[in-house]
Write an enzyme that holds these catalytic residues in place. Sequence first.
Site, PDB file in Angstrom:
ATOM      1  N   PHE A  73      14.178   3.474  10.855  1.00  0.00           N
ATOM      2  CA  PHE A  73      12.788   3.210  10.503  1.00  0.00           C
ATOM      3  C   PHE A  73      12.010   4.521  10.445  1.00  0.00           C
ATOM      4  CE2 PHE A  73       8.424   1.793  10.956  1.00  0.00           C
ATOM      5  CZ  PHE A  73       8.409   0.772  10.018  1.00  0.00           C
TER       6      PHE A  73
ATOM      7  N   GLU B 299       7.463   2.727  -5.959  1.00  0.00           N
ATOM      8  CA  GLU B 299       7.572   2.086  -4.639  1.00  0.00           C
ATOM      9  C   GLU B 299       7.907   3.139  -3.580  1.00  0.00           C
ATOM     10  OE1 GLU B 299       6.849   0.043  -2.577  1.00  0.00           O
ATOM     11  OE2 GLU B 299       8.147  -1.720  -2.473  1.00  0.00           O
ATOM     12  N   ASP B 300       7.419   2.922  -2.373  1.00  0.00           N
ATOM     13  CA  ASP B 300       7.666   3.886  -1.295  1.00  0.00           C
ATOM     14  C   ASP B 300       9.132   3.932  -0.880  1.00  0.00           C
ATOM     15  OD1 ASP B 300       7.543   1.336  -0.165  1.00  0.00           O
ATOM     16  OD2 ASP B 300       6.128   1.867   1.414  1.00  0.00           O
TER      17      ASP B 300
ATOM     18  N   ASP C 187      14.803  -0.893   0.802  1.00  0.00           N
ATOM     19  CA  ASP C 187      15.551  -1.129   2.027  1.00  0.00           C
ATOM     20  C   ASP C 187      16.578  -2.219   1.705  1.00  0.00           C
ATOM     21  OD1 ASP C 187      16.232  -1.438   4.706  1.00  0.00           O
ATOM     22  OD2 ASP C 187      14.313  -2.235   5.342  1.00  0.00           O
TER      23      ASP C 187
ATOM     24  N   LYS D 284       0.823  -1.195   0.000  1.00  0.00           N
ATOM     25  CA  LYS D 284       0.000   0.000   0.000  1.00  0.00           C
ATOM     26  C   LYS D 284       0.867   1.259   0.000  1.00  0.00           C
ATOM     27  CE  LYS D 284      -2.938  -2.551   3.152  1.00  0.00           C
ATOM     28  NZ  LYS D 284      -3.366  -2.647   4.554  1.00  0.00           N
ATOM     29  N   GLY D 285       2.111   1.108   0.397  1.00  0.00           N
ATOM     30  CA  GLY D 285       2.984   2.263   0.638  1.00  0.00           C
ATOM     31  C   GLY D 285       3.186   3.198  -0.543  1.00  0.00           C
TER      32      GLY D 285
END
Length: 178
Positions: A151, A98-99, A102, A42-43
């Site tokens: 984070f 994409e958000d 990582d 959902k990001g």
Amino acid sequence: MHNAIKEILISQTEIQNKIRELGKQITRDYKDKSPVLISILKGGVVFLADLMRQIELPLEIEFLGVESYGDSTHTSGVVQITKDCKIDLTGKDLLIIEDIIDTGLSLNYIIDLLQKKNPRSIEVCVFLDKVEARLKEVDIKYKCFDIPNKFVVGYGLDYAENYRNLPYVGMLREEIYK
Ligand code: IMP
Ligand code: MG
């Protein structure tokens, strides 16, 4: 500022300025093409909504739902598809929205999956990049910001499904983590 946030890393103004610039660049790069922007749920939704309005080209949007197993602050890299793409992607120029990248495990999996749909091209556009956290290399064509290996929440990014609606990127107070 939200009372769960201890520090804002990227302000709303910085985000909007950067996205305007990125939209112009994508408009130039895809001139005479009609890309399909594939937002990863959902990001990636907030980023898609802002970015698509800064691209002056005919385009389509599509959503790919993925869930990666792991606890709420770490990815496992084992990705499960929760919503597949519906439109035919054969011969299309795909731009993955994409958000954050990582470890790179999720995007790696997503690129492999989309490759099987026989598009003409696939490029990756990320809002945030945690460069230091990378385990698997991914070729990133467009990005807004590099961030430290911390984070973060806001602008689509969640902690346990909360804080996606914050218009900036911030760090949570320690006492929020259960
Ligand atoms: P990767 O597979 O390790 O690259 O993880 C990417 C996914 O993990 C992203 O799409 C996010 O859903 C999630 N993620 C990674 N870092 C953060 C963060 O700092 N805040 C919120 N979600 C994150
Ligand atoms: Mg994600």
